[in-house]
Design an enzyme around this catalytic site. Structure first.
Site, short mmCIF file in Angstrom:
data_model
loop_
_atom_site.label_atom_id
_atom_site.label_comp_id
_atom_site.label_asym_id
_atom_site.label_seq_id
_atom_site.Cartn_x
_atom_site.Cartn_y
_atom_site.Cartn_z
CE1 TYR A 1 6.47 -2.87 -5.45
CE2 TYR A 1 4.42 -2.59 -4.06
CZ TYR A 1 5.02 -3.22 -4.91
OH TYR A 1 4.38 -4.12 -5.71
CG HIS B 1 8.12 -8.28 -4.73
ND1 HIS B 1 8.38 -7.10 -4.61
CD2 HIS B 1 7.23 -8.26 -5.58
CE1 HIS B 1 7.64 -6.33 -4.96
NE2 HIS B 1 7.01 -6.98 -5.95
N1 LIG Z 1 3.90 -8.41 -6.78
C1 LIG Z 1 4.26 -7.70 -8.02
O1 LIG Z 1 5.15 -8.02 -8.59
C2 LIG Z 1 3.51 -6.53 -8.35
C3 LIG Z 1 3.73 -5.92 -9.59
C4 LIG Z 1 3.13 -4.69 -9.81
C5 LIG Z 1 1.93 -4.23 -9.08
N2 LIG Z 1 1.83 -4.94 -7.89
C6 LIG Z 1 0.85 -4.45 -6.92
O2 LIG Z 1 -0.42 -4.13 -7.49
C7 LIG Z 1 -0.50 -2.88 -7.53
C8 LIG Z 1 -1.56 -2.53 -8.73
O3 LIG Z 1 -0.82 -2.65 -10.03
P1 LIG Z 1 -0.27 -1.12 -10.65
O4 LIG Z 1 -0.02 -0.34 -9.93
O5 LIG Z 1 0.86 -2.13 -11.59
O6 LIG Z 1 -1.42 -1.07 -11.91
P2 LIG Z 1 -2.98 -0.70 -11.75
O7 LIG Z 1 -3.49 -0.40 -10.40
O8 LIG Z 1 -3.64 -1.88 -12.76
O9 LIG Z 1 -3.02 0.64 -12.56
C9 LIG Z 1 -2.57 1.85 -11.99
C10 LIG Z 1 -2.60 2.90 -13.17
O10 LIG Z 1 -4.25 3.16 -13.44
C11 LIG Z 1 -4.55 4.39 -13.25
N3 LIG Z 1 -5.93 4.38 -12.85
C12 LIG Z 1 -6.11 3.99 -11.35
N4 LIG Z 1 -7.57 3.98 -11.29
C13 LIG Z 1 -8.05 4.32 -12.60
C14 LIG Z 1 -9.35 4.50 -13.17
N5 LIG Z 1 -10.53 4.41 -12.18
N6 LIG Z 1 -9.39 4.99 -14.28
C15 LIG Z 1 -8.21 5.04 -15.13
N7 LIG Z 1 -7.23 4.86 -14.70
C16 LIG Z 1 -6.62 4.31 -13.36
C17 LIG Z 1 -3.44 4.83 -12.17
O11 LIG Z 1 -3.30 6.17 -12.66
P3 LIG Z 1 -3.36 7.59 -11.46
O12 LIG Z 1 -2.15 7.01 -10.18
O13 LIG Z 1 -2.36 8.68 -12.08
O14 LIG Z 1 -4.58 8.06 -11.10
C18 LIG Z 1 -2.19 4.23 -12.82
O15 LIG Z 1 -1.60 4.99 -13.74
C19 LIG Z 1 0.67 -2.12 -7.35
O16 LIG Z 1 0.33 -0.92 -6.98
C20 LIG Z 1 1.42 -3.00 -6.36
O17 LIG Z 1 0.63 -2.89 -5.18
C21 LIG Z 1 2.62 -6.18 -7.57
#
Ligand SMILES: NC(=O)c1ccc[n+]([C@@H]2O[C@H](COP(=O)([O-])OP(=O)(O)OC[C@H]3O[C@@H](n4cnc5c(N)ncnc54)[C@H](OP(=O)(O)O)[C@@H]3O)[C@@H](O)[C@H]2O)c1
Length: 259
Positions: free
Chosen positions: A53, A108
């Site tokens: 990241y 990861h």
């Molecule tokens: N292990 C892996 O391979 C892997 C892969 C993917 C993710 N992850 C981890 O999981 C975490 C979460 O997954 P993610 O970042 O992919 O997606 P997520 O948390 O499901 O979605 C993030 C998106 O949702 C929006 N959002 C957040 N809160 C909201 C709300 N209350 N209403 C409407 N939209 C909202 C955010 O927009 P804004 O930021 O513009 O507010 C952003 O565009 C990652 O940050 C990472 O730490 C791990």
């Protein structure tokens, strides 16, 4: 005992992993620093980052500057499976995060059917040395979890996988529970249609938002959820999910979004 205001999952080390954490993928630099500061200010005590990241330094700086004691925050980072020198990767993560230990270190992802057993042994060594409290994996299937456990004699404490109502799979959930592996979900919001009728109805019944229903649904299942946002109002709202709960019928309706 489960604390309803701060639900958590017990880990093999004896640590409690907060079921609600803050994700930091795709945020770097000042926006990452600001988002993590906001998250800690509003009460998150669990941060999720990874070497790839490229934001561990900002996460570490935000944690230090927040004034929240290090021991009150559960910090996860992840090592890429192809790391040439994983011990050095760990040293770099610790240095950037400005900490002497990790709460959770994960492999990861997997490449094909590989289980990265040699890398797993490095994680186990780090755990034995006390630098890392618990160790786990990410993006492993149940079969890969079983192979890794059989080969190494130690089961991962956590498997972080893509998870959301639309991806709900009772067999996968049960498989983790039966093995005693904590299921940690990611990309819950990205995989949700926040205009969905069922989510709206359940949200209206509790005077909350569909996003809050999606996040709360994880807690009802005992699944860890780590929403990411750079928007202060969303960071705050995503944390405000312990003041209501979903009935078993509502949980089943949300489960049904995967159908
Ligand atoms: N292990 C892996 O391979 C892997 C892969 C993917 C993710 N992850 C981890 O999981 C975490 C979460 O997954 P993610 O970042 O992919 O997606 P997520 O948390 O499901 O979605 C993030 C998106 O949702 C929006 N959002 C957040 N809160 C909201 C709300 N209350 N209403 C409407 N939209 C909202 C955010 O927009 P804004 O930021 O513009 O507010 C952003 O565009 C990652 O940050 C990472 O730490 C791990």
């Amino acid at each position: 005992m489960v604390d309803p205001a701060n639900p958590s999952a017990p880990l093999p080390s004896g640590a409690a992993m907060p079921l609600l954490g803050f994700g930091t993928w795709q945020i770097t630099g000042d926006s990452c620093y600001a988002a993590v500061r906001t998250a800690l200010d509003v009460g998150y005590r669990h941060l999720d980052t990874a070497t790839v990241y490229r934001n561990e330094e900002e996460v570490g700086r935000a944690l230090r500057d927040s004034g929240v004691p290090r021991d009150e925050v559960f910090v996860t980072t992840k090592v890429p499976p192809h790391a040439e020198d994983p011990r050095q990767v760990l040293e770099t993560s610790l240095q950037k995060l400005d900490t002497d230990h990790l709460d959770l270190w994960l492999i990861h992802w997997t490449e094909g059917e590989s289980i990265h057993e040699d890398l797993w042994r490095v994680l186990l060594d780090a755990q034995r040395s006390g630098t890392v409290r618990d160790v786990g994996v990410s993006n492993y299937s149940l079969d890969q979890l079983d192979r890794l456990t059989k080969e190494s004699g130690q089961q991962p404490a956590v498997n972080q996988i893509e998870w959301a109502p639309t991806l709900y799979d009772a067999d996968v959930e049960r498989g983790h529970r039966e093995r005693g592996v904590v299921l940690e979900g990611y990309s819950a919001l990205k995989n949700s249609d926040l205009d969905d009728e069922v989510l709206r109805e359940v949200a209206d019944a509790h005077s909350v938002t569909p996003a809050q229903v999606v996040l709360r649904w994880h807690l009802e299942h005992g699944v860890v959820v780590i929403p990411k946002s750079v928007t202060p109002e969303r960071i705050t709202a995503n944390f405000a999910i312990t003041g209501f709960s979903l009935s078993p019928e509502e949980v089943s309706r949300v489960d049904g979004l995967a159908a």
